[in-house]
Write an enzyme that holds these catalytic residues in place. Structure first.
Site, PDB file in Angstrom:
ATOM      1  CD  GLU A 128      21.447  20.630 -57.718  1.00 37.06           C
ATOM      2  OE1 GLU A 128      20.958  21.695 -57.704  1.00 37.06           O
ATOM      3  OE2 GLU A 128      22.005  19.986 -57.063  1.00 37.06           O
ATOM      4  CG  ASN A 170      26.977  16.944 -61.043  1.00 36.94           C
ATOM      5  OD1 ASN A 170      27.393  15.846 -61.056  1.00 36.94           O
ATOM      6  ND2 ASN A 170      26.787  17.857 -60.074  1.00 36.94           N
ATOM      7  CG  HIS A 207      23.585  14.883 -52.266  1.00 30.86           C
ATOM      8  ND1 HIS A 207      24.824  15.222 -51.497  1.00 30.86           N
ATOM      9  CD2 HIS A 207      23.926  15.956 -53.396  1.00 30.86           C
ATOM     10  CE1 HIS A 207      25.620  16.233 -52.157  1.00 30.86           C
ATOM     11  NE2 HIS A 207      25.296  16.405 -53.164  1.00 30.86           N
ATOM     12  CD  GLU A 235      27.274  17.762 -56.042  1.00 31.94           C
ATOM     13  OE1 GLU A 235      26.516  17.913 -55.060  1.00 31.94           O
ATOM     14  OE2 GLU A 235      27.441  18.444 -56.942  1.00 31.94           O
ATOM     15  CG  ASP A 237      26.306  13.682 -48.714  1.00 29.27           C
ATOM     16  OD1 ASP A 237      25.303  13.433 -49.364  1.00 29.27           O
ATOM     17  OD2 ASP A 237      26.629  14.820 -48.573  1.00 29.27           O
TER      18      ASP A 237
HETATM   19  C1  XIL Z   1      26.500  22.991 -51.585  1.00 29.15           C
HETATM   20  C2  XIL Z   1      27.463  23.299 -50.501  1.00 29.15           C
HETATM   21  O1  XIL Z   1      28.058  21.869 -50.271  1.00 29.15           O
HETATM   22  C3  XIL Z   1      27.124  24.054 -49.446  1.00 29.15           C
HETATM   23  O2  XIL Z   1      28.311  24.746 -49.004  1.00 29.15           O
HETATM   24  C4  XIL Z   1      26.487  25.421 -50.146  1.00 29.15           C
HETATM   25  O3  XIL Z   1      25.730  26.146 -49.137  1.00 29.15           O
HETATM   26  C5  XIL Z   1      25.344  24.908 -51.104  1.00 29.15           C
HETATM   27  O4  XIL Z   1      25.756  24.043 -52.228  1.00 29.15           O
HETATM   28  N1  XIL Z   1      24.329  19.961 -55.101  1.00 29.15           N
HETATM   29  C6  XIL Z   1      25.478  20.660 -55.699  1.00 29.15           C
HETATM   30  C7  XIL Z   1      26.507  21.290 -54.740  1.00 29.15           C
HETATM   31  O5  XIL Z   1      25.596  20.561 -57.085  1.00 29.15           O
HETATM   32  O6  XIL Z   1      27.127  22.363 -55.381  1.00 29.15           O
HETATM   33  C8  XIL Z   1      25.790  21.558 -53.504  1.00 29.15           C
HETATM   34  O7  XIL Z   1      27.050  21.976 -52.609  1.00 29.15           O
HETATM   35  C9  XIL Z   1      24.998  20.437 -53.001  1.00 29.15           C
HETATM   36  C10 XIL Z   1      24.035  19.970 -53.777  1.00 29.15           C
END
Ligand code: XIL
Length: 324
Positions: A128, A170, A207, A235, A237
Site C-alpha cells: 500500500e 501488494n 477489496h 485479499e 472480498d
Molecule cells: C486488516 C485485518 O483484516 C484486520 O484484522 C486488521 O485490524 C487491519 O488489517 N489491506 C491489507 C491487510 O493489506 O493487511 C488488511 O488487513 C486489510 C487491508
C-alpha cells in the site's frame, strides 16, 4: 470435477487461499472449512511489523508461527504479509524517521525473512505505498519521507535475505486500469524491471463492492503480467450494504465468478486469496460501517451462492452428482 475450492484451483496449477487469524484456530467450524477448502494461507495480522517486532530488535514469531505451523501441518503453502507498510507499525517505528527508520526497515526485513527463510514461498515486501488522491503518486508516510528509493531498497534487501522467495508489491484500488493509482504502480513495476530491481509479483488486494468489479480486470492483470511479473489476487472480498438478501447474494456470486475468471484467463495469475472464511469474522464491518457479508461463507458457516460461482470459475461443478 473436484469437490473443494482448493482442489478446483489446483486443476489449473493455481491456488485458492484465505487469510487465517491465529485467534480463531480454536473454532472447529472455522478450522474444518479452512483445512478442507484452501491450499494457501496468509496470516491476517500475525506477520505484520507490530506483531513480529514489538520492540526494536526484539522479534516475536509466536503468533506468526502458530499460523505458519497450522498451515504446513494441514498441507498448505504460506504467503508472507507484510514487511514494509505505513500501517500496523509498532509504536517505536512510528516515531522514527530518516536514516534511523530506513535502517530499522532493513533490519526488520532481514529479521523476519531470516526467521522464515526457505519456508515462505512468496512475500508481500511492500504494502500500500501509493496514494488514493488521484495523482498516481506515492502515499505520504514516514517510510516515504525516508526517500523515494525506500521501496527498491526494501526489495533489494528482501532478495538478499531469502533469494528463493518470490517478492511481491501488494496494493488495493489497482484493479482498474483507468485509476491513476493503478498506472502509478504499473510505472513503478516497469521501472523496476528495466533497472533490475528484484520484483517477481504484484498482488491485487481486491477489496471490492458488489456490482463494481472492474470490467477490465482481466486486461489489467494481463498488462502487469506483460511487464514480466506474476500476478495474484491477494485479499478478495466483495462487500455489500447489510443485511444481505437473495438479489445481492446473486450479484455477489456473479462478481466472485468474474474475479476468479479474470485470474483463470491470465497465465501468470497464480491464485486467488480471500480475506477470511466467514462473514462472522470479516474485517469489513469494522472499517466500513453498515457493510459486510463480503466472504464466501456466511456468519453461520453456510456456503453462500459465491461458493458455487467460484467453483465454476475454477472449472468444476460445485456438487458431486453430475452427468458426464
Ligand atoms: C486488516 C485485518 O483484516 C484486520 O484484522 C486488521 O485490524 C487491519 O488489517 N489491506 C491489507 C491487510 O493489506 O493487511 C488488511 O488487513 C486489510 C487491508
Amino acid at each position: 470435477a473436484e469437490s473443494t475450492l482448493g482442489a478446483a484451483a489446483a486443476q489449473s496449477g493455481r491456488y485458492f487461499g484465505t487469510a487465517i487469524a491465529s485467534g480463531k484456530l480454536g473454532d472447529s467450524a472455522y478450522t474444518t472449512i479452512a483445512s478442507r477448502e484452501f491450499n494457501m494461507v496468509t496470516a491476517e495480522n500475525e506477520m505484520k511489523i507490530d506483531a513480529t517486532e514489538p520492540q526494536r530488535g526484539q522479534f516475536n514469531f509466536s503468533a506468526g508461527d502458530r499460523v505458519y505451523n497450522w498451515a504446513v501441518q494441514n498441507g498448505k503453502q504460506v504467503r508472507g504479509h507484510t514487511l514494509a507498510w505505513h500501517s500496523q507499525q509498532p509504536g517505536w517505528m512510528q516515531s522514527l524517521s530518516g536514516s534511523t527508520l530506513r535502517q530499522a526497515m532493513i533490519d526488520h526485513i532481514n529479521g523476519v525473512m531470516g526467521h522464515y527463510k526457505g519456508k515462505i514461498a512468496q512475500w508481500d515486501v511492500v504494502n500500500e505505498a501509493f496514494s488514493d488522491d488521484g495523482s498516481g503518486g506515492r502515499r505520504d508516510s514516514n517510510l516515504q519521507r525516508t526517500g523515494n528509493d525506500w521501496i527498491e531498497v526494501a526489495f533489494r534487501t528482501a532478495r538478499a535475505a531469502d533469494p528463493a522467495a518470490k517478492l511481491c508489491y501488494n496494493d488495493y484500488n489497482i484493479e482498474n486500469w483507468t485509476w491513476a493509482k493503478t498506472q502509478g504502480v504499473y510505472n513503478m513495476v516497469r521501472d523496476f524491471k528495466q533497472r533490475g530491481v528484484p520484483i517477481d509479483c504484484v498482488g491485487f488486494q481486491s477489496h471490492l463492492i458488489v456490482g463494481q468489479v472492474p470490467g477490465d480486470f482481466r486486461q489489467n492483470l494481463q498488462r502487469f503480467a506483460d511487464l514480466g511479473v506474476d500476478v495474484r489476487i491477494t485479499e478478495l472480498d466483495i462487500r455489500m450494504r447489510t443485511p444481505s438478501d437473495a438479489t445481492k447474494l446473486a450479484t455477489q456470486a456473479a462478481d466472485y465468478k468474474k474475479v476468479v475468471q479474470a485470474c483463470m484467463q491470465v497465465t501468470r495469475c497464480q491464485g486467488v486469496t480471500v480475506w477470511g472464511i466467514t462473514d462472522k469474522y470479516s474485517w469489513v464491518p469494522d472499517v466500513f460501517p453498515g457493510e459486510g457479508a463480503a466472504l464466501v461463507w456466511d456468519a453461520s458457516y453456510a456456503k453462500k451462492p459465491a461458493y458455487a460461482a467460484v467453483m465454476e470459475a475454477f472449472g468444476s461443478r460445485s456438487h458431486h452428482h453430475h452427468h458426464h
